[in-house]
Design a protein around this motif. Structure first.
Motif, PDB file in Angstrom:
ATOM      1  N   VAL A  41       0.438  -1.037   0.025  1.00 30.22           N
ATOM      2  CA  VAL A  41       0.216  -0.314   0.234  1.00 30.22           C
ATOM      3  C   VAL A  41       0.786   1.210   0.123  1.00 30.22           C
ATOM      4  O   VAL A  41       2.339   1.004   0.695  1.00 30.22           O
ATOM      5  CB  VAL A  41      -0.937   0.254   0.979  1.00 30.22           C
ATOM      6  N   THR A  42       0.081   2.691  -0.962  1.00 35.16           N
ATOM      7  CA  THR A  42       1.673   3.660  -0.701  1.00 35.16           C
ATOM      8  C   THR A  42       0.548   4.655   0.079  1.00 35.16           C
ATOM      9  O   THR A  42      -0.905   5.326   0.278  1.00 35.16           O
ATOM     10  CB  THR A  42       1.131   4.144  -2.195  1.00 35.16           C
ATOM     11  N   CYS A  43       0.967   5.530   0.574  1.00 40.20           N
ATOM     12  CA  CYS A  43       0.603   6.778   1.238  1.00 40.20           C
ATOM     13  C   CYS A  43       1.263   8.214   1.722  1.00 40.20           C
ATOM     14  O   CYS A  43       2.103   7.512   2.435  1.00 40.20           O
ATOM     15  CB  CYS A  43       0.140   6.613   2.655  1.00 40.20           C
ATOM     16  N   ALA A  44       2.036   9.048   0.382  1.00 41.17           N
ATOM     17  CA  ALA A  44       1.753   9.972   0.020  1.00 41.17           C
ATOM     18  C   ALA A  44       1.586  10.972   1.614  1.00 41.17           C
ATOM     19  O   ALA A  44       0.241  11.446   1.511  1.00 41.17           O
ATOM     20  CB  ALA A  44       2.095  10.571  -1.067  1.00 41.17           C
ATOM     21  N   ASP A  45       2.257  11.289   2.660  1.00 44.91           N
ATOM     22  CA  ASP A  45       1.778  12.205   4.055  1.00 44.91           C
ATOM     23  C   ASP A  45       2.089  14.067   3.203  1.00 44.91           C
ATOM     24  O   ASP A  45       3.810  14.040   3.391  1.00 44.91           O
ATOM     25  CB  ASP A  45       3.531  11.813   4.858  1.00 44.91           C
ATOM     26  N   PRO A  46       1.690  14.485   3.444  1.00 45.50           N
ATOM     27  CA  PRO A  46       1.739  15.776   2.639  1.00 45.50           C
ATOM     28  C   PRO A  46       1.745  17.263   4.029  1.00 45.50           C
ATOM     29  O   PRO A  46       2.071  18.045   3.758  1.00 45.50           O
ATOM     30  CB  PRO A  46       0.327  16.590   1.583  1.00 45.50           C
ATOM     31  N   SER A  47       2.573  16.323   4.925  1.00 41.89           N
ATOM     32  CA  SER A  47       2.560  17.234   5.919  1.00 41.89           C
ATOM     33  C   SER A  47       3.501  18.169   6.035  1.00 41.89           C
ATOM     34  O   SER A  47       3.767  19.626   6.117  1.00 41.89           O
ATOM     35  CB  SER A  47       2.882  16.075   7.230  1.00 41.89           C
ATOM     36  N   THR A  48       4.671  17.620   4.688  1.00 44.69           N
ATOM     37  CA  THR A  48       5.979  18.344   4.516  1.00 44.69           C
ATOM     38  C   THR A  48       6.017  19.603   4.244  1.00 44.69           C
ATOM     39  O   THR A  48       5.763  20.606   3.975  1.00 44.69           O
ATOM     40  CB  THR A  48       7.538  17.688   4.083  1.00 44.69           C
ATOM     41  N   ALA A  49       4.805  18.956   3.208  1.00 43.99           N
ATOM     42  CA  ALA A  49       4.756  19.984   2.009  1.00 43.99           C
ATOM     43  C   ALA A  49       3.507  21.442   2.716  1.00 43.99           C
ATOM     44  O   ALA A  49       3.545  22.164   2.574  1.00 43.99           O
ATOM     45  CB  ALA A  49       3.671  19.741   0.631  1.00 43.99           C
ATOM     46  N   GLN A  50       2.786  20.785   3.207  1.00 43.66           N
ATOM     47  CA  GLN A  50       1.716  21.464   4.126  1.00 43.66           C
ATOM     48  C   GLN A  50       2.362  22.481   4.684  1.00 43.66           C
ATOM     49  O   GLN A  50       2.212  24.058   4.791  1.00 43.66           O
ATOM     50  CB  GLN A  50       0.812  21.069   4.756  1.00 43.66           C
ATOM     51  N   ARG A  51       3.586  22.445   5.914  1.00 42.79           N
ATOM     52  CA  ARG A  51       4.410  22.986   6.356  1.00 42.79           C
ATOM     53  C   ARG A  51       5.798  24.094   6.054  1.00 42.79           C
ATOM     54  O   ARG A  51       5.560  25.274   6.357  1.00 42.79           O
ATOM     55  CB  ARG A  51       5.087  21.757   7.825  1.00 42.79           C
ATOM     56  N   THR A  52       5.674  23.511   4.823  1.00 49.20           N
ATOM     57  CA  THR A  52       7.128  24.082   4.018  1.00 49.20           C
ATOM     58  C   THR A  52       6.616  25.071   3.038  1.00 49.20           C
ATOM     59  O   THR A  52       7.226  26.112   2.791  1.00 49.20           O
ATOM     60  CB  THR A  52       8.108  22.639   3.324  1.00 49.20           C
ATOM     61  N   LEU A  53       5.800  24.941   2.005  1.00 46.80           N
ATOM     62  CA  LEU A  53       5.214  25.306   1.033  1.00 46.80           C
ATOM     63  C   LEU A  53       3.454  26.116   0.863  1.00 46.80           C
ATOM     64  O   LEU A  53       3.505  26.739  -0.330  1.00 46.80           O
ATOM     65  CB  LEU A  53       4.862  24.343  -0.217  1.00 46.80           C
ATOM     66  N   TRP A  55       1.139  24.316   1.129  1.00 49.84           N
ATOM     67  CA  TRP A  55      -0.010  23.369  -0.422  1.00 49.84           C
ATOM     68  C   TRP A  55      -0.041  22.779   0.601  1.00 49.84           C
ATOM     69  O   TRP A  55       0.311  22.009   1.096  1.00 49.84           O
ATOM     70  CB  TRP A  55       1.681  22.758  -0.974  1.00 49.84           C
ATOM     71  N   ASN A  56      -1.680  21.929  -0.477  1.00 52.61           N
ATOM     72  CA  ASN A  56      -2.832  21.484   0.471  1.00 52.61           C
ATOM     73  C   ASN A  56      -3.397  20.625  -0.664  1.00 52.61           C
ATOM     74  O   ASN A  56      -3.373  21.399  -2.059  1.00 52.61           O
ATOM     75  CB  ASN A  56      -3.216  21.958   0.964  1.00 52.61           C
ATOM     76  N   PRO A  57      -3.669  19.482  -0.546  1.00 53.17           N
ATOM     77  CA  PRO A  57      -4.189  18.513  -1.810  1.00 53.17           C
ATOM     78  C   PRO A  57      -5.800  18.712  -1.944  1.00 53.17           C
ATOM     79  O   PRO A  57      -6.149  19.965  -0.765  1.00 53.17           O
ATOM     80  CB  PRO A  57      -4.008  16.900  -1.561  1.00 53.17           C
ATOM     81  N   ARG A  58      -5.414  19.151  -3.339  1.00 54.52           N
ATOM     82  CA  ARG A  58      -7.678  19.303  -3.535  1.00 54.52           C
ATOM     83  C   ARG A  58      -7.964  18.230  -4.337  1.00 54.52           C
ATOM     84  O   ARG A  58      -8.925  18.440  -5.161  1.00 54.52           O
ATOM     85  CB  ARG A  58      -6.998  20.938  -4.738  1.00 54.52           C
TER      86      ARG A  58
END
Length: 90
Positions: A41-53, A55-58
């Protein structure tokens, strides 16, 4: 490098079933044993992109795969899709 994803889990089987649904026909799939390094199973964690950039998935998986399929259809029709061994266009 920042991992970009929506933070939801997806198996390859989930993606294949969605692809079958989106194209509206049976897809011939040959299942083999997992290879070395394959993950179930894969699961990309967006927390670093949220914190750094900020960015939030839409885009959810269904919307994203639907858009990808439409892009592939358009690219294929226009002759702009390159595949191994040559062009998939007309």
């Amino acid at each position: 490098m920042i991992n970009v994803g929506a933070g939801s889990r997806a198996s390859l089987n989930d993606a294949v079933e969605l692809a079958r649904h989106l194209v509206g026909r049976h897809l011939s799939i040959e299942q083999t044993t997992a290879g070395s390094g394959d993950v179930p199973v894969t699961c990309a964690d967006p927390s670093t992109a949220q914190r750094t950039l900020g960015w939030n998935p839409r885009t959810d998986r269904v919307t994203g795969m639907t858009a990808q399929l439409q892009w592939l259809k358009n690219a294929s029709r226009s002759g702009h899709l390159l595949v191994a061994g040559g062009s998939a266009g007309p």
